[in-house]
Design an enzyme around this catalytic site. Structure first.
Site, PDB file in Angstrom:
ATOM      1  N   ASP A  92       0.830  -1.201   0.000  1.00  0.00           N
ATOM      2  CA  ASP A  92       0.000   0.000   0.000  1.00  0.00           C
ATOM      3  C   ASP A  92       0.873   1.264   0.000  1.00  0.00           C
ATOM      4  OD1 ASP A  92      -2.078   1.860   0.449  1.00  0.00           O
ATOM      5  OD2 ASP A  92      -3.172   0.411   1.642  1.00  0.00           O
ATOM      6  N   ASP A  93       0.633   2.162  -0.962  1.00  0.00           N
ATOM      7  CA  ASP A  93       1.309   3.461  -1.012  1.00  0.00           C
ATOM      8  C   ASP A  93       2.822   3.355  -1.176  1.00  0.00           C
ATOM      9  OD1 ASP A  93      -1.196   4.504  -0.677  1.00  0.00           O
ATOM     10  OD2 ASP A  93      -0.824   5.458   1.258  1.00  0.00           O
TER      11      ASP A  93
ATOM     12  N   CYS B 206      -6.130   3.501  -3.770  1.00  0.00           N
ATOM     13  CA  CYS B 206      -6.048   2.111  -3.309  1.00  0.00           C
ATOM     14  C   CYS B 206      -7.249   1.251  -3.692  1.00  0.00           C
ATOM     15  CB  CYS B 206      -5.811   2.066  -1.807  1.00  0.00           C
ATOM     16  SG  CYS B 206      -6.797   3.209  -0.842  1.00  0.00           S
TER      17      CYS B 206
ATOM     18  N   ARG C 130      -7.328  -2.103  -6.284  1.00  0.00           N
ATOM     19  CA  ARG C 130      -7.687  -3.431  -5.777  1.00  0.00           C
ATOM     20  C   ARG C 130      -8.839  -4.022  -6.587  1.00  0.00           C
ATOM     21  NH1 ARG C 130      -5.061  -3.479  -0.701  1.00  0.00           N
ATOM     22  NH2 ARG C 130      -3.987  -1.474  -0.635  1.00  0.00           N
TER      23      ARG C 130
ATOM     24  N   LYS D 197      -5.488  -6.262   3.857  1.00  0.00           N
ATOM     25  CA  LYS D 197      -6.438  -5.161   3.711  1.00  0.00           C
ATOM     26  C   LYS D 197      -7.407  -5.454   2.569  1.00  0.00           C
ATOM     27  CE  LYS D 197      -6.340  -0.400   1.920  1.00  0.00           C
ATOM     28  NZ  LYS D 197      -5.538   0.829   1.754  1.00  0.00           N
TER      29      LYS D 197
ATOM     30  N   HIS E 125     -10.807  -3.400   1.810  1.00  0.00           N
ATOM     31  CA  HIS E 125     -11.147  -2.052   1.334  1.00  0.00           C
ATOM     32  C   HIS E 125     -11.984  -2.064   0.059  1.00  0.00           C
ATOM     33  CE1 HIS E 125      -9.639   2.397   1.339  1.00  0.00           C
ATOM     34  NE2 HIS E 125     -10.765   2.223   2.021  1.00  0.00           N
TER      35      HIS E 125
ATOM     36  N   HIS F 255       0.913   2.214   4.141  1.00  0.00           N
ATOM     37  CA  HIS F 255      -0.090   3.267   4.326  1.00  0.00           C
ATOM     38  C   HIS F 255       0.025   3.826   5.740  1.00  0.00           C
ATOM     39  CE1 HIS F 255      -4.013   5.225   4.590  1.00  0.00           C
ATOM     40  NE2 HIS F 255      -4.218   4.994   3.301  1.00  0.00           N
TER      41      HIS F 255
ATOM     42  N   ASP G   2      -0.265  -0.462  -4.915  1.00  0.00           N
ATOM     43  CA  ASP G   2      -1.591  -0.022  -5.364  1.00  0.00           C
ATOM     44  C   ASP G   2      -1.618   1.383  -5.941  1.00  0.00           C
ATOM     45  OD1 ASP G   2      -1.209   1.322  -2.968  1.00  0.00           O
ATOM     46  OD2 ASP G   2      -3.170   0.834  -2.133  1.00  0.00           O
ATOM     47  N   ASN G   3      -0.604   2.191  -5.655  1.00  0.00           N
ATOM     48  CA  ASN G   3      -0.514   3.548  -6.209  1.00  0.00           C
ATOM     49  C   ASN G   3       0.833   4.131  -5.805  1.00  0.00           C
ATOM     50  OD1 ASN G   3      -3.022   3.939  -3.851  1.00  0.00           O
ATOM     51  ND2 ASN G   3      -1.013   4.804  -3.417  1.00  0.00           N
TER      52      ASN G   3
ATOM     53  N   LYS H  83       0.151   9.996  -5.358  1.00  0.00           N
ATOM     54  CA  LYS H  83      -1.120   9.267  -5.239  1.00  0.00           C
ATOM     55  C   LYS H  83      -2.288  10.235  -5.430  1.00  0.00           C
ATOM     56  CE  LYS H  83      -3.743   6.973  -1.493  1.00  0.00           C
ATOM     57  NZ  LYS H  83      -3.619   6.465  -0.098  1.00  0.00           N
TER      58      LYS H  83
END
Length: 787
Positions: free
Chosen positions: A62-63, A100, A104, A158, A160, A253, A363-364, A429
């Protein structure tokens, strides 16, 4: 009766009622052997993967920006992932959606994010198809495909991909992982959590009732332990059934939190600042070949609302604080790598690693959510996105310097480090420039791709991963689900490029959209714009870039090639209509505020009894957000009783009542700053504790506290808890997991109440004038004037 099939025997059994199995067989006059010798049993054949089918591990971080791994130019120590890249293939022109939940959704379904129903993060529910905040019912997920074809379908981390209004035990749970193709799940359903004290862990189809975590607990470690356990359980139960695992990290994240030993490793490593680290990463990227040798590094991000100060222009205090934030981030990335090595070691020990396809990506790009100054209080800083920046304070954050990385503060780095994370690209992001959506991708298959250490430069998109992974596993993607035709696939397999570096990209065009930022890629050309909220879309400036010769988007060719720009803008418009992107986000908070009318059913008098597990976050917030509200605690107090009566929130923000040494203590945690109010001695017998909260304006609460209808304390001007705070739900008789009041936690742990609480009653009142739904009502009223 000469012969009877087993199916006929079952039918006979069912017709004679439960418990008549013996009767059924006694009618065969002892000829059971003859039955089995003359007839084939009619067992249903379970889905079975072909022999020697590979396991599949899809790991999403993540991130994590393009430049945050050693094998993509970072100074952060990532030997495990560097080794994976050396054994496999790095894709250096791989792209995702710049947020995110949308990434996904595309990863799991192969659909563009809006078409999948996930055009933004899953914290809204405006009622538009592209922003349904759940995966569409006729989409097939990776979990569905692997389970249907005989793989065990496992997930940790995660999710989400579910509306926040449906995260509670009341559901509905149709968008939870087990209803979207997974047989096992362990992790968080929402977007992030406290890494030391997670606010709400779920296993399979239910939330776990956890009072406290052991010393040294860390969420990333826990996910790895559970992933290993799932594979061990499977292999002990079946000798060769392959598995698919979606390992979706919560790291890196926010909140930025790390283990002490990892923090020590990076102490004082970032004093040179983001400009120097960015330049160093850029030079290393050229050296190791993940960017071409003639690529230019753009100037520091300078765009309106996105600009970064030069490191040398910062004050001494800012430099010390900002460097500390990046130390924590580096420690988190390092820990992800440590856990990857731990997972690999366990799989090797079980003999699983060799025949496992590993896909690793992000994811980004690096996140700008820390804004210009970074923060020690994530929820406080999220308020700045609504225009309220008056609470931001370097001095306040600096006072918490020694707490950063630990469980007491919810930190995020400043945008300058996000720029470094995304080296060599522009912006962050959420932006549709390359910095928001170009990320690392590593693919490895030890059995078939060992020793490659190669780089691929074909443009590919996250929607291409589903068909590529299915090709690797030998799975055919169906054309329909439950009799309904699937939406058209957005991506195409790039399987061929794994073995042939000369093949062309299988993804010639791609649209991008996020909160109004727009972009369109067309065979090396890119049109992109930066959205300025609450301005006409028609007035926005579109840039045009030739990415084949200018991958870092330095030279805007829009004036030189206006016809090309117009062509890409028209293609974006058509793709937006084709993928249910509209309505675009104007920046007026309408899409973020709209909610279906049935959500209002949850905002009613709510009674909680002792022993009730922590009430889910979103439901808890509805009782207090942007409204006047009261809460009553009814107890039978005996002298000597002690402990927590009520707690709502955590170290990121919350409030609580406790009895300590016979006195009632009210605690208010305003994004890390705790206020204690001693409300006096508690009388013996039946007691009613009353709290009345009145918000006089957007940012503050006025409170009044009573005991048995007698006022005992009041306070004006406490910080209102907003922007997802309180993030942990309501507890009765205990302050579980992350505490509201750290002093009480240090002295008493979760501080369960030793006496008798009868019940807690929440009484949500009317909305304030500045509540978001009132704003929507105003807009609707204005709109009727022009009908």
């Amino acid at each position: 009766m000469e012969s009877v099939t087993l199916g006929q025997a079952r039918e006979f059994e069912g017709s004679t009622g439960r418990g008549n199995v013996g009767k059924a067989y006694s009618g065969f006059k002892g000829k059971v052997g003859k039955i089995f010798s003359t007839s084939e049993p009619d067992w249903p054949v379970p889905p079975t993967a072909p022999p020697d089918s590979p396991n599949v591990l899809v790991m999403l971080v993540d991130d994590l920006g393009f430049a945050d791994l050693g094998c993509f130019g970072s100074e952060i120590d990532t030997p495990g992932l560097d080794a994976l890249a050396a054994e496999g293939i790095r894709y250096t022109n791989f792209h995702v959606n710049p947020m995110c939940s949308p990434t996904r959704a595309s990863l799991l379904t192969g659909l563009n994010s809006h078409m999948a129903g996930m055009g933004h993060v899953a914290h809204f529910d405006p009622g538009f198809p592209g922003y349904a905040m759940e995966l569409r019912e006729n989409a097939v997920t990776m979990g569905d495909l692997f389970q249907a074809n005989g793989w065990a379908s496992l997930m940790v981390g995660k999710w989400h991909l579910c509306k926040d209004s449906q995260l509670s035990e009341a559901g509905p749970k149709h968008s939870w992982p087990l209803q979207k193709g997974f047989e096992r799940f362990y992790g968080i359903l929402g977007g992030f959590t406290n890494f030391h004290h997670p606010h709400r862990l779920c296993e399979d189809n239910h939330a776990l009732d956890i009072d406290s975590y052991p010393d040294g607990y860390y969420f990333t470690d826990d996910l790895t332990d559970k992933a290993i356990k799932m594979v061990r359980e499977l292999r002990s139960s079946h000798p060769h059934k392959p598995w698919f695992m979606y390992f979706s990290h919560g790291a890196v994240h926010a909140p930025l939190q790390a283990k002490q030993q990892d923090l020590e490793k990076y102490r004082n490593k970032y004093e040179s600042g983001w400009d120097a680290v960015r330049k160093s990463r850029f030079e290393k990227q050229k050296e190791i070949g993940v960017i071409p040798p003639d690529v230019e590094l753009p100037e520091r991000n300078h765009e309106e609302n996105h600009a970064i100060k030069a490191w040398d222009e910062l004050t001494r205090k800012e430099k010390e604080l900002f460097a500390k934030y990046q130390e924590i981030f580096a420690a988190m990335v390092d820990n992800v790598d440590q856990n990857f090595l731990m997972l690999r070691s366990a799989l090797e020990e079980m003999g699983e690693w060799e025949n496992t396809v590993i896909v690793f990506t992000s994811d980004n790009g690096g996140s700008r959510e820390g804004q210009e100054l970074g923060t020690s209080a994530y929820f406080r800083t999220l308020l700045s996105f609504t225009g309220h920046k008056e609470l931001e304070s370097v001095d306040t954050d600096y006072e918490r310097l020694d707490l950063l990385g630990g469980p007491r503060v919810l930190a995020h780095y400043p945008m300058g480090w996000a720029m470094t994370s995304n080296t060599p690209f522009r912006l962050y992001k959420t932006n549709t420039h390359q910095g928001g959506q170009q990320v690392p991708l590593i693919i490895s298959w030890p059995k078939k791709l060992r020793g490659q250490n190669t780089i691929r430069t074909q443009y590919q998109h996250v929607t291409d991963l589903l068909p590529t992974i299915c090709d690797l596993a030998g799975i055919e993607i169906p054309m329909e689900k439950d009799g309904e035709e699937l939406p058209p696939a957005a991506g195409s397999s790039f399987f061929e490029s794994l073995n042939n570096p000369e093949v062309t990209s299988t993804h010639p065009e791609q649209y991008y959209e996020m909160i109004g930022h727009r972009g369109f890629y067309d065979q090396g050309w890119s049109a992109v714009t930066i959205r300025k909220p609450q301005t006409p879309f028609s007035q926005e400036n579109w840039e045009l870039h030739d990415l084949a010769n200018d991958p870092t988007e330095i030279r805007d060719l829009s004036e030189k090639h206006p016809e090309k720009l117009q062509q890409l803008k028209e293609k974006w418009q058509q793709a937006a209509w084709d993928n249910q992107v509209f309505p675009l986000d104007e920046g007026n908070m309408v899409k973020e505020t709209l909610r279906p009318p049935w959500d209002a059913e949850l905002v009613t008098e709510t009674i909680l009894y002792p022993g009730t597990p922590t009430l889910e976050r979103w439901k808890s917030q509805q009782l207090i957000n942007f409204r006047n509200w009261d809460v009553e605690i009814l107890l039978d107090y005996v002298s000597g009783d002690t402990g927590t009566l009520l707690a709502h929130g955590d170290q990121g923000g919350g409030y609580s009542f406790a009895i300590e040494a016979g006195e009632l203590i009210f605690s208010h945690n305003g994004y890390g700053d705790t206020t204690e109010i001693n409300c006096g001695r508690v009388p013996a017998g039946n007691v009613v504790v009353q709290l009345t909260v009145t918000p006089p304006d957007f940012l503050t609460w006025d409170i009044a506290i009573g005991l048995n209808n007698e006022p005992v304390a009041e306070r004006k001007g406490l910080l209102a808890l907003l922007a997802m705070a309180p993030f942990q739900g309501i507890d009765v008789g205990i302050d579980s997991k992350s505490p509201v009041n750290w002093r009480l936690f240090e002295e008493n742990g979760a501080f369960p109440f030793s006496g008798e609480i009868k019940k807690v009653r929440y009484l949500p009142g009317h909305l304030t004038d500045f509540a978001g739904s009132r704003w929507v009502d105003l807009l609707k009223a204005e709109g009727t004037k022009y009908e």
